[in-house]
Design an enzyme around this catalytic site. Structure first.
Site, PDB file in Angstrom:
ATOM      1  N   ARG A  62     -18.676  17.433   5.327  1.00 32.43           N
ATOM      2  CA  ARG A  62     -18.195  16.070   5.565  1.00 32.43           C
ATOM      3  C   ARG A  62     -16.746  15.973   5.123  1.00 32.43           C
ATOM      4  NH1 ARG A  62     -22.523  11.895   3.188  1.00 32.43           N
ATOM      5  NH2 ARG A  62     -20.695  11.017   2.173  1.00 32.43           N
TER       6      ARG A  62
ATOM      7  N   LYS B 268     -29.634  10.400  -2.332  1.00 29.98           N
ATOM      8  CA  LYS B 268     -30.129   9.188  -1.664  1.00 29.98           C
ATOM      9  C   LYS B 268     -30.584   9.487  -0.236  1.00 29.98           C
ATOM     10  CE  LYS B 268     -26.160   7.043  -2.233  1.00 29.98           C
ATOM     11  NZ  LYS B 268     -25.388   8.079  -2.944  1.00 29.98           N
TER      12      LYS B 268
ATOM     13  N   ARG C 134     -14.317   8.727  -5.157  1.00 33.28           N
ATOM     14  CA  ARG C 134     -15.668   8.185  -4.909  1.00 33.28           C
ATOM     15  C   ARG C 134     -16.369   7.900  -6.241  1.00 33.28           C
ATOM     16  NH1 ARG C 134     -17.887  12.722  -0.983  1.00 33.28           N
ATOM     17  NH2 ARG C 134     -19.837  11.537  -0.999  1.00 33.28           N
TER      18      ARG C 134
ATOM     19  N   ARG D 232     -23.711  -1.694  -3.004  1.00 32.26           N
ATOM     20  CA  ARG D 232     -22.859  -0.849  -3.836  1.00 32.26           C
ATOM     21  C   ARG D 232     -21.927  -1.670  -4.713  1.00 32.26           C
ATOM     22  NH1 ARG D 232     -21.367   4.927  -1.770  1.00 32.26           N
ATOM     23  NH2 ARG D 232     -22.918   4.718  -0.188  1.00 32.26           N
TER      24      ARG D 232
ATOM     25  N   ARG E 129     -22.740  20.919   0.277  1.00 31.86           N
ATOM     26  CA  ARG E 129     -23.439  20.227   1.368  1.00 31.86           C
ATOM     27  C   ARG E 129     -22.907  20.629   2.749  1.00 31.86           C
ATOM     28  NH1 ARG E 129     -24.099  13.999   1.008  1.00 31.86           N
ATOM     29  NH2 ARG E 129     -21.850  14.099   0.615  1.00 31.86           N
TER      30      ARG E 129
HETATM   31  P1  AP5 Z   1     -27.610  13.823  -0.241  1.00 32.11           P
HETATM   32  O1  AP5 Z   1     -29.032  13.467  -0.080  1.00 32.11           O
HETATM   33  O2  AP5 Z   1     -26.766  13.973   0.965  1.00 32.11           O
HETATM   34  O3  AP5 Z   1     -26.922  12.838  -1.321  1.00 32.11           O
HETATM   35  P2  AP5 Z   1     -26.416  11.350  -1.167  1.00 32.11           P
HETATM   36  O4  AP5 Z   1     -26.757  10.618  -2.426  1.00 32.11           O
HETATM   37  O5  AP5 Z   1     -26.878  10.766   0.118  1.00 32.11           O
HETATM   38  O6  AP5 Z   1     -24.849  11.621  -1.187  1.00 32.11           O
HETATM   39  P3  AP5 Z   1     -23.704  10.976  -0.316  1.00 32.11           P
HETATM   40  O7  AP5 Z   1     -22.501  11.830  -0.561  1.00 32.11           O
HETATM   41  O8  AP5 Z   1     -24.139  10.746   1.086  1.00 32.11           O
HETATM   42  O9  AP5 Z   1     -23.511   9.606  -1.051  1.00 32.11           O
HETATM   43  P4  AP5 Z   1     -22.321   8.673  -0.949  1.00 32.11           P
HETATM   44  O10 AP5 Z   1     -22.857   7.454  -1.581  1.00 32.11           O
HETATM   45  O11 AP5 Z   1     -21.067   9.185  -1.540  1.00 32.11           O
HETATM   46  O12 AP5 Z   1     -22.011   8.619   0.640  1.00 32.11           O
HETATM   47  P5  AP5 Z   1     -22.419   7.595   1.781  1.00 32.11           P
HETATM   48  O13 AP5 Z   1     -22.576   8.340   3.025  1.00 32.11           O
HETATM   49  O14 AP5 Z   1     -23.510   6.710   1.341  1.00 32.11           O
HETATM   50  O15 AP5 Z   1     -27.561  15.196  -1.086  1.00 32.11           O
HETATM   51  C1  AP5 Z   1     -26.337  15.855  -1.325  1.00 32.11           C
HETATM   52  C2  AP5 Z   1     -26.547  17.378  -1.207  1.00 32.11           C
HETATM   53  O16 AP5 Z   1     -27.450  17.797  -2.211  1.00 32.11           O
HETATM   54  C3  AP5 Z   1     -27.143  17.839   0.135  1.00 32.11           C
HETATM   55  O17 AP5 Z   1     -26.614  19.078   0.460  1.00 32.11           O
HETATM   56  C4  AP5 Z   1     -28.656  17.953  -0.169  1.00 32.11           C
HETATM   57  O18 AP5 Z   1     -29.269  18.917   0.665  1.00 32.11           O
HETATM   58  C5  AP5 Z   1     -28.630  18.383  -1.623  1.00 32.11           C
HETATM   59  N1  AP5 Z   1     -29.760  17.856  -2.414  1.00 32.11           N
HETATM   60  C6  AP5 Z   1     -30.259  16.591  -2.359  1.00 32.11           C
HETATM   61  N2  AP5 Z   1     -31.243  16.440  -3.281  1.00 32.11           N
HETATM   62  C7  AP5 Z   1     -31.347  17.646  -3.911  1.00 32.11           C
HETATM   63  C8  AP5 Z   1     -32.176  18.115  -4.987  1.00 32.11           C
HETATM   64  N3  AP5 Z   1     -33.092  17.314  -5.578  1.00 32.11           N
HETATM   65  N4  AP5 Z   1     -32.011  19.394  -5.399  1.00 32.11           N
HETATM   66  C9  AP5 Z   1     -31.078  20.200  -4.824  1.00 32.11           C
HETATM   67  N5  AP5 Z   1     -30.263  19.818  -3.818  1.00 32.11           N
HETATM   68  C10 AP5 Z   1     -30.387  18.535  -3.369  1.00 32.11           C
HETATM   69  O19 AP5 Z   1     -21.091   6.722   1.889  1.00 32.11           O
HETATM   70  C11 AP5 Z   1     -19.899   7.310   2.367  1.00 32.11           C
HETATM   71  C12 AP5 Z   1     -18.779   6.287   2.310  1.00 32.11           C
HETATM   72  O20 AP5 Z   1     -19.093   5.184   3.188  1.00 32.11           O
HETATM   73  C13 AP5 Z   1     -18.510   5.646   0.971  1.00 32.11           C
HETATM   74  O21 AP5 Z   1     -17.675   6.462   0.154  1.00 32.11           O
HETATM   75  C14 AP5 Z   1     -17.823   4.350   1.388  1.00 32.11           C
HETATM   76  O22 AP5 Z   1     -16.503   4.578   1.779  1.00 32.11           O
HETATM   77  C15 AP5 Z   1     -18.633   3.958   2.623  1.00 32.11           C
HETATM   78  N6  AP5 Z   1     -19.790   3.130   2.274  1.00 32.11           N
HETATM   79  C16 AP5 Z   1     -21.095   3.475   2.418  1.00 32.11           C
HETATM   80  N7  AP5 Z   1     -21.889   2.498   1.961  1.00 32.11           N
HETATM   81  C17 AP5 Z   1     -21.080   1.512   1.521  1.00 32.11           C
HETATM   82  C18 AP5 Z   1     -21.306   0.250   0.903  1.00 32.11           C
HETATM   83  N8  AP5 Z   1     -22.554  -0.217   0.670  1.00 32.11           N
HETATM   84  N9  AP5 Z   1     -20.235  -0.496   0.565  1.00 32.11           N
HETATM   85  C19 AP5 Z   1     -18.962  -0.057   0.814  1.00 32.11           C
HETATM   86  N10 AP5 Z   1     -18.667   1.116   1.374  1.00 32.11           N
HETATM   87  C20 AP5 Z   1     -19.730   1.911   1.728  1.00 32.11           C
HETATM   88 MG    MG Z   2     -25.925  10.195   1.912  1.00 33.89          MG
END
Ligand code: AP5
Ligand code: MG
Length: 216
Positions: A161, A15, A172, A89, A128
């Site tokens: 992270r 994402k 998660r 979410r 990552r």
């Molecule tokens: P990356 O692009 O970082 O993936 P991502 O989908 O953004 O993964 P996240 O871990 O950030 O998602 P998440 O939903 O768990 O965390 P968030 O920060 O939103 O890619 C991952 C890796 O793969 C990187 O190394 C990248 O380089 C690599 N990559 C990407 N695409 C690739 C490809 N095509 N091929 C190869 N490699 C690739 O949320 C964190 C926390 O915040 C949540 O757990 C929750 O506690 C809270 N939170 C956030 N939003 C909410 C919400 N709406 N409601 C409630 N709590 C929330």
């Molecule tokens: Mg992310």
């Protein structure tokens, strides 16, 4: 051009990576509650402190907290569209977003779901790296970072992270299956849902997203 988008998908589905490509190519502003809350924690604000334990354990932050963040962001930056990375979410978050957008007569254009296998999730999360200074995200496989884990843009330290631990990842994923997957039916019913195979390389995934954004 479509300019009001939500990007949904499991942890590590790409994402953040795709949101960054979208904003660079199309100039649509992007925001991510996860990124905002990590920054608040680094700044030591009450919001960052209150939510850091939940994030570290892999749980979801309460809907009201997240919806307020999004409402505040929309008020300040929402005039030219948005890409929400990781919001909504839960079904209540999606309903709140629909109500906010209805009030402003600015309906959502696309709900893009990045579909990935659990193997892809585990590989990406365990590989990552993120710059502690500028937030740049990369992976161990993308460069020679095992010798010198330094950001190519700002020379800040590249670190993992603190929720990218494989045990936390299980929580998660449990939250994702229980609370986020039901959103597929929500957006299917509104005709906005587009599923994209996120297991492929970044450019192929972005090609599909670009075609959706440019579609009539
Ligand atoms: P990356 O692009 O970082 O993936 P991502 O989908 O953004 O993964 P996240 O871990 O950030 O998602 P998440 O939903 O768990 O965390 P968030 O920060 O939103 O890619 C991952 C890796 O793969 C990187 O190394 C990248 O380089 C690599 N990559 C990407 N695409 C690739 C490809 N095509 N091929 C190869 N490699 C690739 O949320 C964190 C926390 O915040 C949540 O757990 C929750 O506690 C809270 N939170 C956030 N939003 C909410 C919400 N709406 N409601 C409630 N709590 C929330
Ligand atoms: Mg992310």
């Amino acid at each position: 051009m479509k300019k009001r988008l939500v990007l949904l998908g499991a942890p590590g589905s790409g994402k953040g990576t795709q949101a960054e490509l979208i904003t660079r190519q199309f100039g649509i502003p992007v925001t991510s509650p996860g990124a905002i809350l990590r920054r608040e924690k680094d700044l030591g604000t009450p919001l960052g402190t209150e939510t850091s334990e939940i994030i570290q354990q892999g749980g979801l932050v309460p809907d009201a907290t997240i919806v307020k963040l999004i409402e505040d962001w929309l008020r300040l930056h929402g005039a030219h569209g948005f890409v929400f990375d990781g919001f909504p979410r839960t079904v209540p978050q999606a309903e709140s977003l629909a109500a906010i957008l209805n009030r402003h007569h600015t309906p959502l254009d696309l709900a893009i779901w990045l579909e990935v296998s659990e193997e892809t999730v585990r590989d990406r999360i365990s590989g990552r790296l993120q710059c502690r200074s500028c937030g740049f995200v990369t992976s161990v496989a993308a460069g020679n970072f095992s010798e010198r884990a330094v950001c190519p843009y700002c020379e800040g330290p590249l670190v993992r992270r603190n929720d990218d631990d494989l045990e936390v990842l299980q929580n998660r994923l449990r939250e994702y299956h229980a609370k986020t997957e039901p959103l597929a039916a929500f957006y299917q019913d509104t005709g906005l849902l587009h599923r994209i195979d996120g297991n492929r390389d970044r450019e192929m995934v972005f090609g599909d997203i670009s075609r959706l954004i440019e579609s009539k």
